[in-house]
Design a protein around this motif. Structure first.
Motif, PDB file in Angstrom:
ATOM      1  N   GLU B   9       0.805  -1.219   0.000  1.00 45.47           N
ATOM      2  CA  GLU B   9       0.000   0.000   0.000  1.00 45.47           C
ATOM      3  C   GLU B   9       0.845   1.279   0.000  1.00 45.47           C
ATOM      4  OE1 GLU B   9       0.422  -2.125   2.313  1.00 45.47           O
ATOM      5  OE2 GLU B   9       0.966  -1.093   4.168  1.00 45.47           O
ATOM      6  N   ASN B  10       2.179   1.168   0.024  1.00 41.84           N
ATOM      7  CA  ASN B  10       3.020   2.361   0.113  1.00 41.84           C
ATOM      8  C   ASN B  10       3.256   3.001  -1.259  1.00 41.84           C
ATOM      9  OD1 ASN B  10       3.750   2.588   2.968  1.00 41.84           O
ATOM     10  ND2 ASN B  10       4.537   0.528   2.639  1.00 41.84           N
ATOM     11  N   ALA B  11       3.628   4.306  -1.211  1.00 45.45           N
ATOM     12  CA  ALA B  11       3.774   5.072  -2.457  1.00 45.45           C
ATOM     13  C   ALA B  11       4.833   4.461  -3.382  1.00 45.45           C
ATOM     14  CB  ALA B  11       4.142   6.507  -2.130  1.00 45.45           C
ATOM     15  N   TYR B  12       5.889   3.869  -2.788  1.00 45.94           N
ATOM     16  CA  TYR B  12       6.950   3.329  -3.648  1.00 45.94           C
ATOM     17  C   TYR B  12       6.425   2.231  -4.571  1.00 45.94           C
ATOM     18  CZ  TYR B  12       7.216   0.200   0.431  1.00 45.94           C
ATOM     19  OH  TYR B  12       6.917  -0.643   1.464  1.00 45.94           O
ATOM     20  N   SER B  13       5.348   1.536  -4.159  1.00 44.82           N
ATOM     21  CA  SER B  13       4.783   0.492  -5.025  1.00 44.82           C
ATOM     22  C   SER B  13       4.184   1.102  -6.286  1.00 44.82           C
ATOM     23  CB  SER B  13       3.720  -0.299  -4.284  1.00 44.82           C
ATOM     24  OG  SER B  13       4.333  -1.154  -3.351  1.00 44.82           O
ATOM     25  N   ARG B  14       3.631   2.300  -6.126  1.00 45.73           N
ATOM     26  CA  ARG B  14       3.072   2.981  -7.294  1.00 45.73           C
ATOM     27  C   ARG B  14       4.184   3.309  -8.294  1.00 45.73           C
ATOM     28  NH1 ARG B  14      -1.004   8.116  -7.146  1.00 45.73           N
ATOM     29  NH2 ARG B  14      -2.050   7.555  -9.056  1.00 45.73           N
ATOM     30  N   TYR B  15       5.339   3.751  -7.753  1.00 44.75           N
ATOM     31  CA  TYR B  15       6.466   4.030  -8.644  1.00 44.75           C
ATOM     32  C   TYR B  15       6.923   2.744  -9.332  1.00 44.75           C
ATOM     33  CZ  TYR B  15       6.651   8.105  -5.555  1.00 44.75           C
ATOM     34  OH  TYR B  15       6.325   9.206  -4.825  1.00 44.75           O
ATOM     35  N   ALA B  16       6.960   1.656  -8.558  1.00 43.31           N
ATOM     36  CA  ALA B  16       7.400   0.376  -9.127  1.00 43.31           C
ATOM     37  C   ALA B  16       6.465  -0.055 -10.258  1.00 43.31           C
ATOM     38  CB  ALA B  16       7.440  -0.687  -8.035  1.00 43.31           C
ATOM     39  N   VAL B  17       5.171   0.153 -10.058  1.00 46.22           N
ATOM     40  CA  VAL B  17       4.186  -0.204 -11.087  1.00 46.22           C
ATOM     41  C   VAL B  17       4.437   0.595 -12.362  1.00 46.22           C
ATOM     42  CG1 VAL B  17       1.729   0.017 -11.667  1.00 46.22           C
ATOM     43  CG2 VAL B  17       2.411  -0.998  -9.494  1.00 46.22           C
ATOM     44  N   ARG B  18       4.687   1.888 -12.194  1.00 52.97           N
ATOM     45  CA  ARG B  18       4.920   2.745 -13.378  1.00 52.97           C
ATOM     46  C   ARG B  18       6.168   2.303 -14.132  1.00 52.97           C
ATOM     47  NH1 ARG B  18       4.371   8.445 -10.540  1.00 52.97           N
ATOM     48  NH2 ARG B  18       2.181   8.367  -9.988  1.00 52.97           N
ATOM     49  N   GLN B  19       7.232   1.988 -13.372  1.00 51.53           N
ATOM     50  CA  GLN B  19       8.477   1.565 -14.053  1.00 51.53           C
ATOM     51  C   GLN B  19       8.277   0.220 -14.736  1.00 51.53           C
ATOM     52  OE1 GLN B  19      10.678   3.921 -14.296  1.00 51.53           O
ATOM     53  NE2 GLN B  19       9.323   5.045 -12.922  1.00 51.53           N
ATOM     54  N   ALA B  20       7.524  -0.665 -14.085  1.00 50.13           N
ATOM     55  CA  ALA B  20       7.250  -1.970 -14.698  1.00 50.13           C
ATOM     56  C   ALA B  20       6.490  -1.776 -16.010  1.00 50.13           C
ATOM     57  CB  ALA B  20       6.438  -2.830 -13.729  1.00 50.13           C
ATOM     58  N   ALA B  21       5.560  -0.821 -16.022  1.00 48.08           N
ATOM     59  CA  ALA B  21       4.785  -0.563 -17.240  1.00 48.08           C
ATOM     60  C   ALA B  21       5.691  -0.052 -18.356  1.00 48.08           C
ATOM     61  CB  ALA B  21       3.685   0.460 -16.940  1.00 48.08           C
ATOM     62  N   ARG B  22       6.652   0.796 -17.996  1.00 51.25           N
ATOM     63  CA  ARG B  22       7.564   1.322 -19.023  1.00 51.25           C
ATOM     64  C   ARG B  22       8.383   0.193 -19.628  1.00 51.25           C
ATOM     65  NH1 ARG B  22      10.513   6.549 -16.534  1.00 51.25           N
ATOM     66  NH2 ARG B  22      11.102   6.912 -18.690  1.00 51.25           N
ATOM     67  N   LEU B  23       8.825  -0.718 -18.764  1.00 51.03           N
ATOM     68  CA  LEU B  23       9.603  -1.857 -19.277  1.00 51.03           C
ATOM     69  C   LEU B  23       8.711  -2.770 -20.120  1.00 51.03           C
ATOM     70  CD1 LEU B  23      12.328  -3.378 -19.268  1.00 51.03           C
ATOM     71  CD2 LEU B  23      11.527  -4.614 -17.253  1.00 51.03           C
ATOM     72  N   ALA B  24       7.487  -3.002 -19.636  1.00 51.60           N
ATOM     73  CA  ALA B  24       6.568  -3.893 -20.361  1.00 51.60           C
ATOM     74  C   ALA B  24       6.233  -3.320 -21.740  1.00 51.60           C
ATOM     75  CB  ALA B  24       5.300  -4.095 -19.535  1.00 51.60           C
ATOM     76  N   ALA B  25       6.040  -1.994 -21.801  1.00 52.45           N
ATOM     77  CA  ALA B  25       5.711  -1.373 -23.090  1.00 52.45           C
ATOM     78  C   ALA B  25       6.861  -1.541 -24.082  1.00 52.45           C
ATOM     79  CB  ALA B  25       5.406   0.110 -22.888  1.00 52.45           C
ATOM     80  N   ASN B  26       8.094  -1.506 -23.565  1.00 49.62           N
ATOM     81  CA  ASN B  26       9.265  -1.634 -24.450  1.00 49.62           C
ATOM     82  C   ASN B  26       9.539  -3.068 -24.856  1.00 49.62           C
ATOM     83  OD1 ASN B  26       9.767   1.042 -24.308  1.00 49.62           O
ATOM     84  ND2 ASN B  26      11.904   0.854 -23.698  1.00 49.62           N
ATOM     85  N   THR B  27       9.223  -4.008 -23.972  1.00 47.82           N
ATOM     86  CA  THR B  27       9.639  -5.394 -24.233  1.00 47.82           C
ATOM     87  C   THR B  27       8.463  -6.322 -24.549  1.00 47.82           C
ATOM     88  OG1 THR B  27       9.491  -5.883 -21.865  1.00 47.82           O
ATOM     89  CG2 THR B  27      11.643  -5.213 -22.683  1.00 47.82           C
TER      90      THR B  27
END
Lengths: 265, 288
Positions: B9-27
């Motif tokens: 539930e912490n804010a850092y998880s939201r950042y992790a989700v966004r970065q995961a999406a950027r990687l997923a979009a590229n790969t």
């Protein structure tokens, strides 16, 4: 305009490979002719004879092996710059041999590779080595292949500004170099001379020789921060006093920098 | 490529989700997003609405929306519908399948977070686990060292993201020659995504760079230079390595190539990998 003559050890190491590639990329810009040199250091095991034809043929075999290694490296790199056709291959102590060649060959500078270390002890040891203490010309120490062609002349309170500017003119006079002038200090309190005075002295001396830095600035902070801020320069040019054994903040910056550094003595 | 994004539930998880999406979009990666809840045997689950029995399902749905938003327009890899049901699988995992052209599943597991994340990564055959981490502390509950323990225990690569990354430099530490093509490509992805500089750091053993490590550094350098990635090289003594990694700044991403017999693995075995990941200032990428 004469070509600058650079003596460059060619060895089977990552550092040597990076130095050769960097130098060839910048060779045209700086007008450099590259003289490859390779020193085969004999092991210290006892041999059947230390004199006579057995010794001579053994040395000749070592030289031949060294020559083949140099040719193999130069061919595999497919370097696109002017490399003197006859590599110098010698057998003996590396420092002694390089010093002798530098003294006799009238080189404008010595170029070698070094992989930068987080711990600057290796760099200080290099500065204290016989080769660096007795070298008759500046040394270009290449750590990485930086693409930028912009140079930074870095001054600190111990810099002999006149000597550095003189060397700069000798090496880059008449060439179209893009450079900045930087005065480095940990902080600007109690500095003698003050960084602003250094910039003004450097700017004046350069101006007399017809140079004008694109930017003149003071860089304050720890050596780590300064090294990072200088990371985009294609070459850092600095002066070092070989008579002083003291570790200076600027020598720490140079030890940590990623860019190639041209050290003038 | 299959990515597991573990969230709390912490804010850092939201950042992790966004970065995961950027990687997923590229790969064009397959993705599993995992939330973990405490085991609560006292709840009669079947008598409650799933959203009430498992509050973390709402969390997962919120992150799912963030993930799809962060993919950017024109990336049509996953199913965007909101009415897909959560189904209880045989292994007690609650699953919502939102797969489109690529797999995208939301999973809810119960139990200890470290065991849940490593079990999920293994069960799904993930190549990379992405999870967020608090600044100078692990997060994932007070006094917890979950990110470090996951980084140590997982069989695959683990990316521990510290808050909102503004990464300007990726620093990769290398002490052995056995590195995979996938790990090189993964670094290439992050360098591209962040438009960051790259530094390849060789580890000196007793002051010497071993021949095979030196050769591998040359190969790695060539690999990136051929792809127009501006890579720098540096070495660090084995004794200073821990300090070097800890000195990484907030805008660095420190990457460590680990393998089971590597000196790095020995050096950072268990508690040390754990402590390093939990206490570093930079984001950490453990490559396997």
């Amino acid at each position: 305009m004469d070509m600058l003559k650079a003596l460059v050890p060619v060895e089977m190491t990552l550092a040597s490979n990076v130095a050769l590639r960097y130098l060839c990329r910048k060779a045209e810009l700086l007008g450099i002719a590259v003289q490859p040199v390779h020193v085969e250091e004999p092991d210290h095991k006892p041999h059947s004879s230390e004199t006579g034809w057995i010794r001579r043929s053994w040395e000749s075999g070592l030289r031949q092996a060294g020559l083949e290694e140099v040719q193999r490296i130069l061919n595999s790199e497919k370097l696109d710059c002017f490399i003197m056709p006859n590599p110098i291959v010698r057998v003996g102590d590396r420092d002694d041999t390089l010093l002798e060649e530098l003294r006799l060959g009238g080189y404008d500078f010595f170029v070698e590779g070094e992989v930068a270390n987080f711990n600057t002890g290796a760099f200080r040891k290099r500065l204290r080595s016989r080769l660096y203490r007795q070298m008759p010309c500046p040394v270009l120490l290449v750590r990485n292949m930086i693409q930028s062609d912009r140079l930074a002349l870095v001054l600190d309170e111990k810099t002999d500004v006149q000597s550095l500017v003189g060397r700069f003119h000798q090496l880059f006079g008449g060439r179209d170099v893009d450079f900045d002038l930087c005065a480095y200090a940990m902080d600007d309190l109690h500095q003698d001379p003050h960084p602003d005075e250094l910039l003004s002295e450097g700017g004046e001396l350069l101006g007399k020789l017809g140079y004008r830095p694109a930017r003149a600035f003071t860089l304050l902070g720890s050596p780590e921060t300064a090294a990072r801020n200088l990371g985009d320069y294609g070459m850092i040019v600095a002066h070092m006093d070989r008579r002083s054994n003291r570790k200076s903040p600027l020598s720490e910056v140079l030890g940590l920098a990623s860019s190639p550094i041209l050290i003038c003595w | 490529m299959k990515i597991l994004v573990a969230v709390d539930e912490n804010a850092y998880s939201r950042y992790a989700v966004r970065q995961a999406a950027r990687l997923a979009a590229n790969t064009w990666a397959d993705v599993v997003m995992l939330a973990i809840e405490k085991n609560r045997s006292y709840i009669a689950e079947e008598e409650l609405d799933p959203a009430h029995a498992h509050p973390r399902l709402r969390l997962l749905n919120r992150y799912r929306a963030d993930f799809l938003d962060a993919l950017g327009p024109g990336v049509d890899l996953y199913d965007g519908r909101e009415d897909a049901p959560f189904v209880r699988r045989e292994d007690k995992v609650l699953e919502q399948d939102l797969s489109g052209r690529k797999t995208f599943r939301l999973h809810l597991r119960g139990g200890d977070p470290v065991k849940a994340i490593t079990a999920e990564a293994q069960a799904e055959g993930c190549d990379l686990v992405i999870l967020g981490c608090g600044q100078h502390e692990g997060g994932w509950g007070r006094g917890s060292d979950v990110p470090g323990r996951v980084a140590d225990a997982a069989d695959c690569s683990v990316f521990v993201i510290r808050e909102e990354p503004a990464t300007s430099r990726v620093v990769c530490c290398l002490d052995h020659a056995d590195i995979s093509q996938e790990s090189l490509e993964l670094i290439n992805q992050w360098v591209t995504i962040y438009a960051a500089g790259l530094e390849v750091v060789g580890v000196l053993k007793k002051g010497e760079l071993r021949e095979e490590v030196e050769a591998k550094m040359g190969e790695v350098l060539d690999y990136y230079l051929k792809r127009d990635v501006h890579a720098l090289i540096r070495v660090v003594d084995e004794d200073s390595l821990e300090t070097f990694i800890e000195s990484g700044r907030k805008d660095d991403l420190m990457a460590l190539w680990l393998r089971h017999k590597s000196p790095l693995q020995r050096l950072f075995h268990s508690k040390r990998v754990n402590a390093l990941v939990n206490h570093a200032s930079s984001s950490m990428l453990i490559l396997r």
